[in-house]
Design an enzyme around this catalytic site. Structure first.
Site, mmCIF file in Angstrom:
data_model
loop_
_atom_site.group_PDB
_atom_site.id
_atom_site.type_symbol
_atom_site.label_atom_id
_atom_site.label_comp_id
_atom_site.label_asym_id
_atom_site.label_seq_id
_atom_site.Cartn_x
_atom_site.Cartn_y
_atom_site.Cartn_z
ATOM 1 N N ALA B 70 0.866 -1.179 0.000
ATOM 2 C CA ALA B 70 0.000 0.000 0.000
ATOM 3 C C ALA B 70 0.905 1.232 0.000
ATOM 4 C CB ALA B 70 -0.926 0.002 1.212
ATOM 5 N N ASN B 100 5.392 5.289 -16.766
ATOM 6 C CA ASN B 100 4.162 4.988 -16.046
ATOM 7 C C ASN B 100 3.672 6.252 -15.356
ATOM 8 O OD1 ASN B 100 2.609 4.123 -13.511
ATOM 9 N ND2 ASN B 100 2.691 2.238 -14.699
ATOM 10 N N CYS B 131 -4.436 1.983 -9.697
ATOM 11 C CA CYS B 131 -3.760 1.870 -8.402
ATOM 12 C C CYS B 131 -4.805 1.723 -7.299
ATOM 13 C CB CYS B 131 -2.885 3.088 -8.115
ATOM 14 S SG CYS B 131 -2.120 2.972 -6.485
ATOM 15 N N LYS B 166 -3.135 0.846 -18.224
ATOM 16 C CA LYS B 166 -2.948 -0.253 -17.263
ATOM 17 C C LYS B 166 -4.218 -0.447 -16.448
ATOM 18 C CE LYS B 166 0.228 -1.953 -13.699
ATOM 19 N NZ LYS B 166 1.539 -1.753 -13.053
ATOM 20 N N ASN B 193 -3.012 -4.839 -12.780
ATOM 21 C CA ASN B 193 -2.485 -4.218 -11.569
ATOM 22 C C ASN B 193 -2.808 -5.173 -10.410
ATOM 23 O OD1 ASN B 193 -1.647 -2.333 -9.561
ATOM 24 N ND2 ASN B 193 -2.140 -0.652 -10.950
ATOM 25 N N GLY B 244 1.512 -10.196 -13.692
ATOM 26 C CA GLY B 244 0.849 -10.745 -12.516
ATOM 27 C C GLY B 244 1.556 -12.014 -12.105
#
Lengths: 243, 303
Positions: B70, B100, B131, B166, B193, B244
């Site tokens: 986080a 990004n 995000c 993304k 993500n 991932g």
């Protein structure tokens, strides 16, 4: 920074929940006391950051508390295990700042990095005093080891069952150090910060992702900007700390 | 000899391996460990218009076969990125870079891209609308087709460079969101993500993360990501960047068979700083093992 396999030589309980592990491997990237290593354990995704207690030849000593599932797994090791370990992490303590009479203050799991630091300071001809703080007598470790290095050693326990009753700062009176080095839980660091009159170095702990500065998991704010505990720390100077 | 070259949105890269944003900083720290020019490209740390410290700590938690983070888009802000970070990256990396970017409003996304557009090393923009660790921005743009398309369209107007969006897996239908991005003018889609997750400290009886929730990444999420890449590949014509839980060359092949043109390596870089390099080193051997001569030929091969 190096990632290499260390072989566990010994692993023994030295106090309540506290274990001393020696490992053999490539220690060439460990360049300062106060640095840490990041140990990969089977069955866990993230590595476990553990501060360097001592390095002699190619033998690394780690002292850790079995507080979670990862360190509990380490506590069960008997020798011969191979652990993939990142070494040479963190900035570590700068012994040049110490002056002649530095004060070393370690609390609980913050005691181990004080050992290599003390050894280095003594080797440099300095006269360190060490305060070791614990909760109770059954948690005390390394008092004799520090004494064997030639340091003045004071032990405090919160419940008074050994040494001076109280916190590490209760042992401050009468001491006039040239500099101090400290490592321990954050409330202890803050108490040392408030009570100390000279400058000093504080080693911080934080939950880490990578341990080498990539993930920004352990960031903190300082007077000199944002820092990563794992890479720009774990040692911060008194002057830069924001509580 | 096998051929690992792929072409992502018109830009040829030596291999499809790209360290994922947020796991590789601005590259130069990894360059102390190995020559990062072995990489296909790298996606640099998510950059916003203003500097951000991110969320309070703890920001990291251990998980089965993965981790929660986080961090909350900590970055020095686009001006500092241009002034300090990109010059340092340029010294050690001589290949096309993926920028990004993230934001909290359409204006922030657009302005950040505008400011970076003139950087010659930037070959693609990867616009993060996914995000999970920030409020009022990030993922909130990526969870509806309307806002995903609107952000894509707005950014599209200010850059001619390839625009990759993304996506978040934290949606009911990722396919419709991918299609919305394509309709908005995206040149590619990167996915996934992190998955929104949470852990609780049993002793304290409180969430481990100061932010309560975080993004789950690592090998555990690989099947979810492969499934989503596979589904989106069927639905859009633009290329996909799959990610991932990638931690071995076999995973790269799997993502490419699902439909990815390039593959990002994320959390693996954090537990093994050499992970991306090792995957690249292993790739030719694994290609031979599975009878692959040209890597680009297997894209979407599982369909």
């Amino acid at each position: 920074m190096k990632d290499s396999v260390f072989k566990v030589l010994t692993n023994k309980k030295i106090a309540k929940n506290t274990y001393e592990m020696t490992l053999r491997g490539d220690v060439s990237d460990i360049s300062a006391p106060g640095q840490f290593v990041n140990v990969k354990l089977d069955g866990f995704y993230l590595r476990r950051p553990i501060s360097v207690c001592n390095v002699e030849g190619d033998v690394l000593t780690l002292i850790y508390k079995a507080v979670g599932r990862g360190t509990e797994l380490m506590a069960e090791m008997t020798g011969g295990e191979e652990l993939l370990t990142l070494t040479g992490l963190g900035n570590g303590y700068d012994t040049k700042k110490s002056g002649d009479k530095p004060l070393l203050v370690g609390g609980g799991a913050g005691v181990p990095p004080m050992y290599l630091l003390c050894r280095e300071l003594v080797k440099e001809g300095k006269h360190p005093t060490v305060i070791l703080g614990f909760g109770s007598s059954d948690e005390v470790f390394y008092e004799d080891e520090f004494k064997a290095l030639g340091a003045e050693v004071i032990v405090t326990t919160v419940d008074g069952s050994y040494g001076i009753k109280g916190f590490v700062t209760d042992a401050f009176s009468g001491l006039s150090p040239t500099y101090f080095y400290t490592c321990g839980p954050e409330p202890m660091l803050k108490a040392v910060y408030d009570k100390s009159e000279c400058s000093g170095s504080f080693s911080f702990e934080e939950r880490m992702g990578c341990g080498f500065g990539a993930c920004m998991g352990c960031s903190c704010k300082t007077k000199y900007g944002n820092k990563r505990i794992c890479r720009d720390g774990p040692v911060l100077e008194k002057e830069e700390i924001i509580w | 000899m096998v051929n690992t070259k792929v072409t992502l949105c018109g830009v040829e890269i030596d291999n499809p391996i790209i360290p994922a944003s947020g796991t590789f900083g601005f590259g130069y720290e990894f360059a102390e460990l190995y020559d990062i020019n072995v990489l296909g490209s790298l996606s640099f740390k998510g950059t916003t218009l203003e500097p951000r410290f991110g969320n309070p700590t703890p920001r990291i938690a251990e998980c089965p076969e993965g981790m929660l983070n986080a961090v909350g888009l900590q970055n020095p802000g686009v001006d500092k990125v241009k002034e300090c970070e990109l010059p340092k990256l340029r010294e050690v990396f001589h290949k096309p870079v993926m920028a990004n970017v993230s934001g909290f409003s359409e204006y922030e996304y657009v302005t950040t891209v505008e400011k970076l557009d003139s950087e010659p090393d930037i070959a693609w923009f990867e616009v993060n609308i996914s995000c999970p660790n920030v409020h009022g921005g990030g993922m909130s743009f990526g969870t509806s087709c309307q806002s995903a398309e609107a952000i894509t369209r707005a950014v599209r107007r200010v850059t001619k460079k390839p625009l990759i969006i993304k996506l978040s897996p934290n949606v009911t239908d990722i396919v419709s969101i991918a299609k919305a991005c394509e309709a908005g003018g995206a040149d590619g889609i990167s996915l996934i993500n992190t998955l929104l997750g949470m852990r609780i400290d049993l002793k304290k009886r409180r969430p481990i993360l100061a932010n309560t929730t975080g993004g789950y990444s690592g090998p555990a999420v690989l099947p979810v990501a492969v499934r989503m890449v596979y589904q989106v590949y069927d639905a859009v014509k633009i290329p996909l960047v799959g990610m991932g839980g990638v931690s071995r060359a076999e995973d790269v092949i799997e993502f490419m068979l699902a439909g990815a043109t390039a593959v990002e390596v994320g959390a693996a870089n954090l537990v093994d700083p050499f992970a991306s390099k090792k995957i690249i080193d292993e790739l030719p051997l694994v290609m031979e093992k599975y009878g692959i001569k040209n890597l680009s030929e297997i894209i979407g091969g599982a369909h």
